[in-house]
Design an enzyme around this catalytic site. Structure first.
Site, PDB file in Angstrom:
ATOM      1  N   HIS A 199     -14.608  -3.764   8.037  1.00 34.02           N
ATOM      2  CA  HIS A 199     -13.842  -3.491   6.819  1.00 34.02           C
ATOM      3  C   HIS A 199     -14.017  -4.572   5.759  1.00 34.02           C
ATOM      4  O   HIS A 199     -13.222  -4.671   4.838  1.00 34.02           O
ATOM      5  CB  HIS A 199     -12.354  -3.292   7.120  1.00 34.02           C
ATOM      6  CG  HIS A 199     -12.094  -2.265   8.181  1.00 34.02           C
ATOM      7  ND1 HIS A 199     -12.492  -0.960   8.055  1.00 34.02           N
ATOM      8  CD2 HIS A 199     -11.502  -2.359   9.382  1.00 34.02           C
ATOM      9  CE1 HIS A 199     -12.146  -0.287   9.146  1.00 34.02           C
ATOM     10  NE2 HIS A 199     -11.549  -1.118   9.975  1.00 34.02           N
ATOM     11  N   GLU A 226      -2.877   6.595   8.050  1.00 35.26           N
ATOM     12  CA  GLU A 226      -3.737   7.409   7.191  1.00 35.26           C
ATOM     13  C   GLU A 226      -4.660   8.237   8.040  1.00 35.26           C
ATOM     14  O   GLU A 226      -5.045   7.826   9.137  1.00 35.26           O
ATOM     15  CB  GLU A 226      -4.614   6.515   6.294  1.00 35.26           C
ATOM     16  CG  GLU A 226      -3.958   6.157   5.000  1.00 35.26           C
ATOM     17  CD  GLU A 226      -4.854   5.321   4.100  1.00 35.26           C
ATOM     18  OE1 GLU A 226      -6.072   5.221   4.369  1.00 35.26           O
ATOM     19  OE2 GLU A 226      -4.318   4.770   3.132  1.00 35.26           O
ATOM     20  N   GLU A 267      -6.308   2.011  -2.579  1.00 35.91           N
ATOM     21  CA  GLU A 267      -5.448   0.916  -3.030  1.00 35.91           C
ATOM     22  C   GLU A 267      -5.976   0.389  -4.353  1.00 35.91           C
ATOM     23  O   GLU A 267      -7.087   0.717  -4.777  1.00 35.91           O
ATOM     24  CB  GLU A 267      -5.404  -0.222  -2.003  1.00 35.91           C
ATOM     25  CG  GLU A 267      -6.727  -0.950  -1.841  1.00 35.91           C
ATOM     26  CD  GLU A 267      -6.570  -2.322  -1.180  1.00 35.91           C
ATOM     27  OE1 GLU A 267      -5.441  -2.850  -1.126  1.00 35.91           O
ATOM     28  OE2 GLU A 267      -7.589  -2.872  -0.747  1.00 35.91           O
ATOM     29  N   ASN A 276      -6.734  -3.255  -6.407  1.00 36.93           N
ATOM     30  CA  ASN A 276      -6.798  -4.713  -6.374  1.00 36.93           C
ATOM     31  C   ASN A 276      -6.552  -5.214  -7.793  1.00 36.93           C
ATOM     32  O   ASN A 276      -7.333  -4.926  -8.698  1.00 36.93           O
ATOM     33  CB  ASN A 276      -8.149  -5.181  -5.843  1.00 36.93           C
ATOM     34  CG  ASN A 276      -8.313  -4.832  -4.373  1.00 36.93           C
ATOM     35  OD1 ASN A 276      -7.342  -4.867  -3.612  1.00 36.93           O
ATOM     36  ND2 ASN A 276      -9.504  -4.472  -3.961  1.00 36.93           N
ATOM     37  N   LYS A 332       0.808  -1.216   0.000  1.00 32.67           N
ATOM     38  CA  LYS A 332       0.000   0.000   0.000  1.00 32.67           C
ATOM     39  C   LYS A 332       0.848   1.277   0.000  1.00 32.67           C
ATOM     40  O   LYS A 332       0.460   2.274  -0.600  1.00 32.67           O
ATOM     41  CB  LYS A 332      -0.941   0.006   1.206  1.00 32.67           C
ATOM     42  CG  LYS A 332      -2.057  -1.031   1.147  1.00 32.67           C
ATOM     43  CD  LYS A 332      -3.010  -0.841   2.324  1.00 32.67           C
ATOM     44  CE  LYS A 332      -3.831  -2.087   2.609  1.00 32.67           C
ATOM     45  NZ  LYS A 332      -4.867  -2.376   1.635  1.00 32.67           N
ATOM     46  N   GLU A 342      -9.617   1.334  -5.683  1.00 35.92           N
ATOM     47  CA  GLU A 342     -10.469   1.635  -4.538  1.00 35.92           C
ATOM     48  C   GLU A 342     -10.179   3.043  -4.026  1.00 35.92           C
ATOM     49  O   GLU A 342      -9.022   3.417  -3.840  1.00 35.92           O
ATOM     50  CB  GLU A 342     -10.235   0.621  -3.406  1.00 35.92           C
ATOM     51  CG  GLU A 342     -10.659  -0.788  -3.787  1.00 35.92           C
ATOM     52  CD  GLU A 342     -10.641  -1.755  -2.604  1.00 35.92           C
ATOM     53  OE1 GLU A 342     -11.395  -2.744  -2.657  1.00 35.92           O
ATOM     54  OE2 GLU A 342      -9.892  -1.527  -1.633  1.00 35.92           O
ATOM     55  N   ARG A 351      -6.875  -7.739  -9.765  1.00 34.46           N
ATOM     56  CA  ARG A 351      -7.556  -9.001 -10.030  1.00 34.46           C
ATOM     57  C   ARG A 351      -9.015  -8.710 -10.305  1.00 34.46           C
ATOM     58  O   ARG A 351      -9.472  -7.577 -10.165  1.00 34.46           O
ATOM     59  CB  ARG A 351      -7.469  -9.906  -8.801  1.00 34.46           C
ATOM     60  CG  ARG A 351      -7.995  -9.193  -7.556  1.00 34.46           C
ATOM     61  CD  ARG A 351      -8.035 -10.074  -6.336  1.00 34.46           C
ATOM     62  NE  ARG A 351      -8.078  -9.299  -5.111  1.00 34.46           N
ATOM     63  CZ  ARG A 351      -9.175  -8.820  -4.554  1.00 34.46           C
ATOM     64  NH1 ARG A 351     -10.341  -9.044  -5.100  1.00 34.46           N
ATOM     65  NH2 ARG A 351      -9.115  -8.116  -3.440  1.00 34.46           N
TER      66      ARG A 351
HETATM   67  P1  ADP Z   1     -11.300  -6.092  -1.096  1.00 35.24           P
HETATM   68  O1  ADP Z   1     -11.978  -6.135   0.226  1.00 35.24           O
HETATM   69  O2  ADP Z   1      -9.827  -5.909  -1.005  1.00 35.24           O
HETATM   70  O3  ADP Z   1     -11.922  -5.173  -2.070  1.00 35.24           O
HETATM   71  P2  ADP Z   1     -12.713  -8.482  -1.873  1.00 35.24           P
HETATM   72  O4  ADP Z   1     -13.902  -8.015  -1.182  1.00 35.24           O
HETATM   73  O5  ADP Z   1     -12.817  -8.782  -3.311  1.00 35.24           O
HETATM   74  O6  ADP Z   1     -11.491  -7.500  -1.760  1.00 35.24           O
HETATM   75  O7  ADP Z   1     -12.127  -9.719  -1.064  1.00 35.24           O
HETATM   76  C1  ADP Z   1     -11.640  -9.534   0.248  1.00 35.24           C
HETATM   77  C2  ADP Z   1     -10.283 -10.165   0.439  1.00 35.24           C
HETATM   78  O8  ADP Z   1     -10.414 -11.540   0.732  1.00 35.24           O
HETATM   79  C3  ADP Z   1      -9.431 -10.064  -0.783  1.00 35.24           C
HETATM   80  O9  ADP Z   1      -8.090 -10.002  -0.402  1.00 35.24           O
HETATM   81  C4  ADP Z   1      -9.749 -11.351  -1.497  1.00 35.24           C
HETATM   82  O10 ADP Z   1      -8.695 -11.704  -2.328  1.00 35.24           O
HETATM   83  C5  ADP Z   1      -9.931 -12.308  -0.330  1.00 35.24           C
HETATM   84  N1  ADP Z   1     -10.981 -13.307  -0.579  1.00 35.24           N
HETATM   85  C6  ADP Z   1     -12.271 -13.065  -0.769  1.00 35.24           C
HETATM   86  N2  ADP Z   1     -12.952 -14.195  -0.955  1.00 35.24           N
HETATM   87  C7  ADP Z   1     -12.048 -15.194  -0.894  1.00 35.24           C
HETATM   88  C8  ADP Z   1     -12.118 -16.612  -1.034  1.00 35.24           C
HETATM   89  N3  ADP Z   1     -13.264 -17.241  -1.312  1.00 35.24           N
HETATM   90  N4  ADP Z   1     -10.993 -17.319  -0.888  1.00 35.24           N
HETATM   91  C9  ADP Z   1      -9.848 -16.697  -0.625  1.00 35.24           C
HETATM   92  N5  ADP Z   1      -9.719 -15.383  -0.499  1.00 35.24           N
HETATM   93  C10 ADP Z   1     -10.793 -14.623  -0.635  1.00 35.24           C
HETATM   94  P1  ADP Z   2      -7.809  -3.886   2.457  1.00 33.05           P
HETATM   95  O1  ADP Z   2      -6.609  -4.069   1.622  1.00 33.05           O
HETATM   96  O2  ADP Z   2      -7.716  -4.634   3.726  1.00 33.05           O
HETATM   97  O3  ADP Z   2      -9.047  -4.115   1.664  1.00 33.05           O
HETATM   98  P2  ADP Z   2      -8.286  -1.032   2.270  1.00 33.05           P
HETATM   99  O4  ADP Z   2      -7.207  -0.042   2.305  1.00 33.05           O
HETATM  100  O5  ADP Z   2      -8.887  -1.338   0.963  1.00 33.05           O
HETATM  101  O6  ADP Z   2      -7.768  -2.357   2.937  1.00 33.05           O
HETATM  102  O7  ADP Z   2      -9.441  -0.588   3.288  1.00 33.05           O
HETATM  103  C1  ADP Z   2     -10.516  -1.445   3.618  1.00 33.05           C
HETATM  104  C2  ADP Z   2     -11.672  -0.645   4.192  1.00 33.05           C
HETATM  105  O8  ADP Z   2     -11.278   0.104   5.345  1.00 33.05           O
HETATM  106  C3  ADP Z   2     -12.227   0.403   3.264  1.00 33.05           C
HETATM  107  O9  ADP Z   2     -13.166  -0.145   2.380  1.00 33.05           O
HETATM  108  C4  ADP Z   2     -12.852   1.392   4.227  1.00 33.05           C
HETATM  109  O10 ADP Z   2     -14.095   0.919   4.689  1.00 33.05           O
HETATM  110  C5  ADP Z   2     -11.905   1.379   5.384  1.00 33.05           C
HETATM  111  N1  ADP Z   2     -10.885   2.444   5.252  1.00 33.05           N
HETATM  112  C6  ADP Z   2      -9.699   2.319   4.632  1.00 33.05           C
HETATM  113  N2  ADP Z   2      -9.001   3.464   4.681  1.00 33.05           N
HETATM  114  C7  ADP Z   2      -9.762   4.341   5.370  1.00 33.05           C
HETATM  115  C8  ADP Z   2      -9.588   5.700   5.781  1.00 33.05           C
HETATM  116  N3  ADP Z   2      -8.473   6.378   5.513  1.00 33.05           N
HETATM  117  N4  ADP Z   2     -10.582   6.297   6.468  1.00 33.05           N
HETATM  118  C9  ADP Z   2     -11.717   5.622   6.774  1.00 33.05           C
HETATM  119  N5  ADP Z   2     -11.938   4.339   6.425  1.00 33.05           N
HETATM  120  C10 ADP Z   2     -10.976   3.696   5.725  1.00 33.05           C
HETATM  121 MG    MG Z   3      -9.491  -3.013  -0.091  1.00 29.31          MG
END
Ligand code: ADP
Ligand code: ADP
Ligand code: MG
Length: 623
Positions: free
Chosen positions: A235, A200, A293, A295, A116, A275, A297
């Site tokens: 989250h 952050e 961030e 993703n 990140k 995102e 994929r």
């Molecule tokens: P994000 O919250 O980062 O947007 P997703 O909601 O698509 O991503 O998925 C949440 C996290 O869990 C991601 O890191 C994804 O790769 C992982 N994940 C989600 N579903 C599965 C699964 N069925 N098996 C393994 N990993 C998963």
């Molecule tokens: P991950 O890789 O675990 O998916 P993210 O950086 O995508 O982590 O953040 C996951 C979730 O955490 C976001 O969808 C949001 O709900 C919350 N979040 C992340 N960053 C912030 C922020 N700076 N302020 C408030 N909420 C946040």
């Molecule tokens: Mg995320």
């Protein structure tokens, strides 16, 4: 187009990829662990290869096993799905080094966006607005603390290598900083083998807005508009939708352009998601939306984008991987209607969302909408993988219609004995604030009491269970009883057991729509996404249990009244025989639970009674 494809994943995403591949005439190869030997994705594929024991670490995450499976089956390409190896740059390289096509992001893009802090640095260089924060190499607690102070409370501590919400800690009170930093580090080290963090600014009224992007090998990059994934618990996304409520055209154009810029900055190819976090306190505004961030994929929630654009994103992936240009140009993409997705999880909201595993004796998912699922009735939810049972995807002309459809769909889910969040989803989709588009990442926490079904059955559930215990046709014992006591609806009560607890319920002609089924272990009632075990009271309830303590003597099973031994108003002693019931060729005496008088006498000699029918009610003797 490719000739053959190995899917290095399981569950709903494997099934979903196989469906598109099949439509395009691509031969499919599934891989599976021990636990998944009979899983739907295995049967759907043209071929399947066993790759190891149930734990993902010993099967779905073992690169060599997957490459060997591809070699053994002559698969030409590998699709990693999401999770597992999908964002593993080393695996992307290994696939290509083996002469196979990688249906995923280029290894260099995955690396650029994998951490990140580095990703944010790169976005700053590309002039994409990023969440204010500290990304430095100095990881000393003193320095991190000072940076947090400079950013201003509240702050969010994130694992640099994070994903899936792991490690993330919100700090409101500076006094908690040191402890929360420590726990973030511990979780990050355990989950990612990397305990570095970034700080952050915690965005207030946060909304999670993300943009679907797509690149090809000819230098084209387009976006497929935004999704709103603000409905989260810890989250983790729960309900996603597209487009985002309250997004105006100018703001959309601005963040979609930023997303394309971000993708171009890392020479992106294939499906990806940028995102953003938005400060939604004054509506969505371009100057209050920041990169969070990328993703690299296909995303779990991609179906809502497919629904509003009419595109099949897996088809796009396969075409791009085959070297074709993107199927559509930017100007040919349009938003049509509104789409929502809900993640149906095997978890119990009433116990703090503890995962629920076990056999899926009953699994009925709504019809008439898109359901992406990787399990089936008779299958099992095992503790080895993600507990998602299915994704319910709806589409409608308007957001209100989509929300209503989603609420209805979730309410129709019937799963047993595994517990699910179906009722929780139905309530969320029907919640007035959600329907009004007032969503932010705190929505679920804020409305938890209204969204989580109570541990005890509602009056509606009791009424439906009672109705289900009483035969409906005329000529049945209940009709007899009403004939016996006409115009006494308040006394039409039956005793029954719901979730193991005795209840005395007024029979209600307007019992809500619900469905009762019989399982090997007993009856189950499905109502508005909830599932309740219920049945006639057990004999010990009748004789001395809690139901009897309020004096209601009910038929423990269907039968015939042989003898009525007491008269209305009679005084009875504890243990005195009241009624003899003949059931299952045996006579059974029902006795008084305590000293009292016969307050109600419903039993008639020779009458047939349904289980749970009230026969006699004893009122306690004074004193
Ligand atoms: P994000 O919250 O980062 O947007 P997703 O909601 O698509 O991503 O998925 C949440 C996290 O869990 C991601 O890191 C994804 O790769 C992982 N994940 C989600 N579903 C599965 C699964 N069925 N098996 C393994 N990993 C998963
Ligand atoms: P991950 O890789 O675990 O998916 P993210 O950086 O995508 O982590 O953040 C996951 C979730 O955490 C976001 O969808 C949001 O709900 C919350 N979040 C992340 N960053 C912030 C922020 N700076 N302020 C408030 N909420 C946040
Ligand atoms: Mg995320």
């Amino acid at each position: 187009m490719l000739n053959s494809l190995l899917i290095a994943n399981r569950g709903e995403i494997a099934c979903r990829i196989i469906r598109t591949a099949r439509r395009l005439g691509v031969r499919t190869v599934a891989v599976h662990s021990d636990a998944d030997a009979r899983a739907p994705h295995v049967r759907m594929a043209d071929e399947a290869v066993h790759i190891g024991p149930s734990p993902a670490r010993e099967s779905y995450l073992v690169q060599e096993r997957i490459l060997a499976a591809a070699a053994a089956t002559g698969a030409e390409a590998i699709h990693p799905g999401y999770g597992f190896l999908s964002e593993n740059a080393g695996f992307a390289e290994a696939v290509q080094a083996a002469g196979l096509v990688w249906v995923g992001a280029p290894a260099a893009s995955i690396r650029a966006m994998g951490l990140k802090d580095a990703a944010k640095q790169r976005m700053i260089a590309a002039q994409v607005p990023v969440t204010p924060g500290y990304l430095g190499a100095d990881q000393s607690p003193e320095r991190l603390r000072a940076e947090a102070e400079a950013i201003g409370w509240p702050v969010l501590i994130k694992a640099v290598a994070g994903g899936g919400g792991k490690g993330m800690r919100r700090v409101d009170d500076p006094a908690d900083f040191a402890a929360l930093l420590e726990s973030c580090r511990r979780e990050a080290a355990a989950s990612f083998g990397d305990d570095r963090v970034l700080i952050e600014k915690y965005i207030l009224s946060p909304r999670h807005i993300e943009v679907q992007v797509f690149g090809d090998t000819h230098g084209n990059v387009v976006h497929l508009f935004e999704r709103d994934c603000s409905l989260q618990r810890r989250h983790q996304k729960v309900i996603e939708e597209a487009p985002a409520p309250g997004m105006d055209e100018a703001t959309r154009a601005s963040i979609c352009a930023a997303a394309v810029k971000a993708a171009r900055a890392v020479d992106y190819v294939g499906a990806g998601t940028i995102e953003f976090i938005a400060d939604g306190s004054a509506g969505l505004r371009a100057d209050r939306i920041w990169f969070m961030e990328m993703n690299t994929r296909l995303q779990v929630e991609h179906p809502v984008t497919e629904a509003i654009t009419g595109q099949d994103l897996v088809e796009w992936q396969l075409r791009v991987a085959s070297g074709e240009p993107l199927p559509r140009r930017q100007e040919d993409l349009r938003i049509r209607g509104w789409a929502m997705e809900a993640r149906l999880y095997a978890e119990n909201p009433a116990t703090g969302f503890l995962p629920s595993t076990g056999p899926l004796e009953r699994l009925r998912l709504p019809r008439g909408i898109r359901v992406d699922s990787g399990v089936e009735e008779g299958g099992e939810v095992t503790p080895f993988y993600d507990p998602m049972i299915a994704k319910l995807i709806v589409q409608a002309e308007t957001r209100a219609a989509a929300a209503a459809r989603l609420a209805r769909a979730a309410a129709k889910v019937e799963v047993w004995p595994v517990r699910t969040n179906a009722a929780f989803l139905a309530r969320a989709a029907a919640h007035p604030d959600f329907v009004a588009g007032h969503v932010d990442t705190g929505f679920i926490e804020r409305h938890l009491a209204a969204l989580v079904p109570a541990a005890d059955p509602s009056a509606a559930v009791c009424a439906a269970a009672a109705a289900a215990l009483v035969p409906a046709r005329s000529g049945d014992p209940w009709t007899d009883l009403t004939g016996f006591r006409a115009n006494a609806p308040a006394e039409r009560r039956i005793a029954l057991e719901i979730a193991g607890q005795p209840h005395l319920v007024d029979l209600d002609a307007d019992a809500p729509a619900a469905r009762a089924i019989a399982t090997d272990e007993g009856r189950v009632l499905f109502s508005a996404g909830e599932a309740w075990a219920f049945g006639p009271p057990r004999a010990d309830d009748v004789a001395g249990g809690a139901a009897a303590s309020d004096g209601a003597i009910v038929a423990p099973m269907p039968g015939r009244i042989v003898t009525v031994l007491v008269a209305d108003g009679a005084t009875v002693a504890k243990g005195e025989r009241l009624v003899v019931l003949e059931a299952m060729k045996m006579e059974q005496a029902l006795v008084a639970p305590f000293n009292g008088i016969v307050a109600e006498l419903k039993a008639r000699e020779g009458g047939q009674v349904a289980e749970g029918t009230l026969l006699v009610r004893i009122a306690p003797a004074d004193g």
